[in-house]
Scaffold this motif. Structure first.
Motif, PDB file in Angstrom:
ATOM      1  N   HIS A   1       0.768  -1.240   0.000  1.00 27.16           N
ATOM      2  CA  HIS A   1       0.000   0.000   0.000  1.00 27.16           C
ATOM      3  C   HIS A   1       0.802   1.295   0.000  1.00 27.16           C
ATOM      4  O   HIS A   1       0.206   2.361  -0.192  1.00 27.16           O
ATOM      5  CB  HIS A   1      -0.940   0.003   1.211  1.00 27.16           C
ATOM      6  CG  HIS A   1      -1.908  -1.137   1.219  1.00 27.16           C
ATOM      7  ND1 HIS A   1      -2.907  -1.267   0.282  1.00 27.16           N
ATOM      8  CD2 HIS A   1      -2.004  -2.219   2.031  1.00 27.16           C
ATOM      9  CE1 HIS A   1      -3.597  -2.381   0.523  1.00 27.16           C
ATOM     10  NE2 HIS A   1      -3.066  -2.978   1.577  1.00 27.16           N
ATOM     11  N   ALA A   2       2.103   1.261   0.220  1.00 29.08           N
ATOM     12  CA  ALA A   2       2.870   2.511   0.244  1.00 29.08           C
ATOM     13  C   ALA A   2       2.863   3.157  -1.132  1.00 29.08           C
ATOM     14  O   ALA A   2       3.026   2.478  -2.156  1.00 29.08           O
ATOM     15  CB  ALA A   2       4.306   2.253   0.695  1.00 29.08           C
ATOM     16  N   PRO A   3       2.702   4.490  -1.201  1.00 33.06           N
ATOM     17  CA  PRO A   3       2.640   5.177  -2.497  1.00 33.06           C
ATOM     18  C   PRO A   3       4.009   5.479  -3.098  1.00 33.06           C
ATOM     19  O   PRO A   3       4.089   6.010  -4.197  1.00 33.06           O
ATOM     20  CB  PRO A   3       1.913   6.480  -2.140  1.00 33.06           C
ATOM     21  CG  PRO A   3       2.313   6.745  -0.728  1.00 33.06           C
ATOM     22  CD  PRO A   3       2.419   5.400  -0.070  1.00 33.06           C
ATOM     23  N   CYS A   4       5.080   5.149  -2.387  1.00 36.33           N
ATOM     24  CA  CYS A   4       6.434   5.481  -2.840  1.00 36.33           C
ATOM     25  C   CYS A   4       7.289   4.211  -2.832  1.00 36.33           C
ATOM     26  O   CYS A   4       6.834   3.146  -2.386  1.00 36.33           O
ATOM     27  CB  CYS A   4       7.041   6.540  -1.913  1.00 36.33           C
ATOM     28  SG  CYS A   4       7.149   5.995  -0.195  1.00 36.33           S
ATOM     29  N   PRO A   5       8.531   4.282  -3.319  1.00 41.18           N
ATOM     30  CA  PRO A   5       9.402   3.110  -3.229  1.00 41.18           C
ATOM     31  C   PRO A   5       9.564   2.632  -1.794  1.00 41.18           C
ATOM     32  O   PRO A   5       9.521   3.417  -0.847  1.00 41.18           O
ATOM     33  CB  PRO A   5      10.729   3.621  -3.803  1.00 41.18           C
ATOM     34  CG  PRO A   5      10.325   4.711  -4.743  1.00 41.18           C
ATOM     35  CD  PRO A   5       9.153   5.383  -4.089  1.00 41.18           C
ATOM     36  N   VAL A   6       9.752   1.331  -1.641  1.00 38.61           N
ATOM     37  CA  VAL A   6       9.906   0.712  -0.325  1.00 38.61           C
ATOM     38  C   VAL A   6      11.210  -0.083  -0.300  1.00 38.61           C
ATOM     39  O   VAL A   6      11.469  -0.876  -1.213  1.00 38.61           O
ATOM     40  CB  VAL A   6       8.726  -0.222  -0.002  1.00 38.61           C
ATOM     41  CG1 VAL A   6       8.939  -0.928   1.339  1.00 38.61           C
ATOM     42  CG2 VAL A   6       7.410   0.553  -0.001  1.00 38.61           C
ATOM     43  N   ALA A   7      12.007   0.127   0.753  1.00 37.83           N
ATOM     44  CA  ALA A   7      13.223  -0.649   0.952  1.00 37.83           C
ATOM     45  C   ALA A   7      12.982  -1.655   2.062  1.00 37.83           C
ATOM     46  O   ALA A   7      12.554  -1.283   3.154  1.00 37.83           O
ATOM     47  CB  ALA A   7      14.389   0.259   1.314  1.00 37.83           C
ATOM     48  N   VAL A   8      13.238  -2.918   1.789  1.00 43.94           N
ATOM     49  CA  VAL A   8      13.121  -3.975   2.795  1.00 43.94           C
ATOM     50  C   VAL A   8      14.533  -4.391   3.168  1.00 43.94           C
ATOM     51  O   VAL A   8      15.294  -4.878   2.313  1.00 43.94           O
ATOM     52  CB  VAL A   8      12.316  -5.171   2.269  1.00 43.94           C
ATOM     53  CG1 VAL A   8      12.185  -6.243   3.351  1.00 43.94           C
ATOM     54  CG2 VAL A   8      10.931  -4.723   1.797  1.00 43.94           C
TER      55      VAL A   8
END
Length: 292
Positions: free
Chosen positions: A277-284
């Motif tokens: 659901h995040a609207p931006c890039p996600v770093a895991v």
């Protein structure tokens, strides 16, 4: 050894956005960019010769890289087009990278994640940070006013890898880090004389959580004194709180503890929700126990 930033491409709009994101990050960090296009030999009566199939993959990869080379003429870019199983090849490549960047679909999660395919497996098993980028991502979303949001959970040791990644990225971009700690009321049976004393000493549940967050962030403030920091404590589930403050973020960073089922690794519920659901890039970012 200098680790490159590695981008996996397959010709889809989301993978091309991921390639652009990876190139910008490589320039900021002064690192080389490795572009990886994994292809599989299709065996069927009507399928062309393997040499022809490889040629198609090489052409597609070269076309993806060409505009990036033009936009960043000083960036060292290497292109690899191996034959193999995509998830296995990308996971192995991540081990030798500073970070791995992949494309993800719009709201609905990692490409194929709900089906348990490439993106989900790589995110769950990679020993280095994996960044997921959506097709609509643009350089303009990295404006200086847009902060980096990172979740802090558990002990300082539990969240050290995610915090370190967030602060390093913010330092390279000259932006603020918002560190988020969510808390919930513990079940009655969790209370003990020792825990109650800690809460009394801290002045209550929320002040206790604020103190815990400040202690976790303190060493990173000292290591990156030029990075502005905002500390955010809110009652609620970790995933919901992170998403509630991600609307103006240019990147959300979440940690991943090792989770294993009988057959494979999986990501935790917080990372799962943010990826969807995040609207931006996600770093895991994997924790120390998951790193190689």
């Amino acid at each position: 050894m200098t680790r490159p930033i590695t981008a996996g491409v397959d010709g889809t709009p989301e993978s091309l956005a991921a390639l652009d994101w990876a190139a910008r990050e490589a320039v900021r960090r002064g690192l080389p960019l490795r572009v990886l296009h994994v292809w599989r030999h299709v065996e069927a009566p009507s399928a062309p010769d393997p040499i022809v199939q490889r040629g198609w993959a090489e052409t597609a990869a070269a076309e993806a890289v060409r505009p990036v080379t033009e936009r960043h003429p000083g960036l060292h870019i290497s292109l690899d087009v191996p034959e193999g199983v995509p998830a296995e090849t990308l996971t192995k490549a991540a081990a030798d990278a500073e970070l791995l960047v992949l494309g993800s679909r719009g709201h609905g999660g990692v490409v194929g994640f709900l089906l348990g395919s490439v993106g989900g497996r790589v995110v769950a098993e990679a020993s280095r940070p994996v960044v997921l980028v959506r097709a609509g991502d643009k350089a303009a979303s990295e404006a200086a006013g847009r902060e980096i949001v990172v979740g802090q959970d558990g002990s300082p040791e539990d969240s050290a890898a995610a915090l370190g990644f967030a602060f390093e990225t913010a330092a390279a971009r000259g932006v603020t880090v918002r560190v988020v700690r969510a808390w919930t009321l513990p079940p009655v049976f969790a209370y003990s004389p020792a825990s109650l004393k800690l809460l009394d000493d801290a002045g209550g549940l929320e002040p206790y959580e604020r103190k815990a967050l400040a202690e976790a962030v303190h060493p990173w403030r000292e290591r990156y004194p030029d990075v502005p920091v905002s500390e955010h404590v809110e009652m609620g589930s970790a995933g919901q709180v992170l998403l509630s403050v991600s609307g103006g973020a240019q990147l959300v960073v979440v940690g991943r503890r090792p989770h294993h089922t009988a057959v494979t690794a999986r990501i935790g519920s917080v990372a799962h929700g943010v990826l969807h659901h995040a609207p931006c890039p996600v770093a895991v970012v994997p924790g120390a126990a998951a790193e190689g």
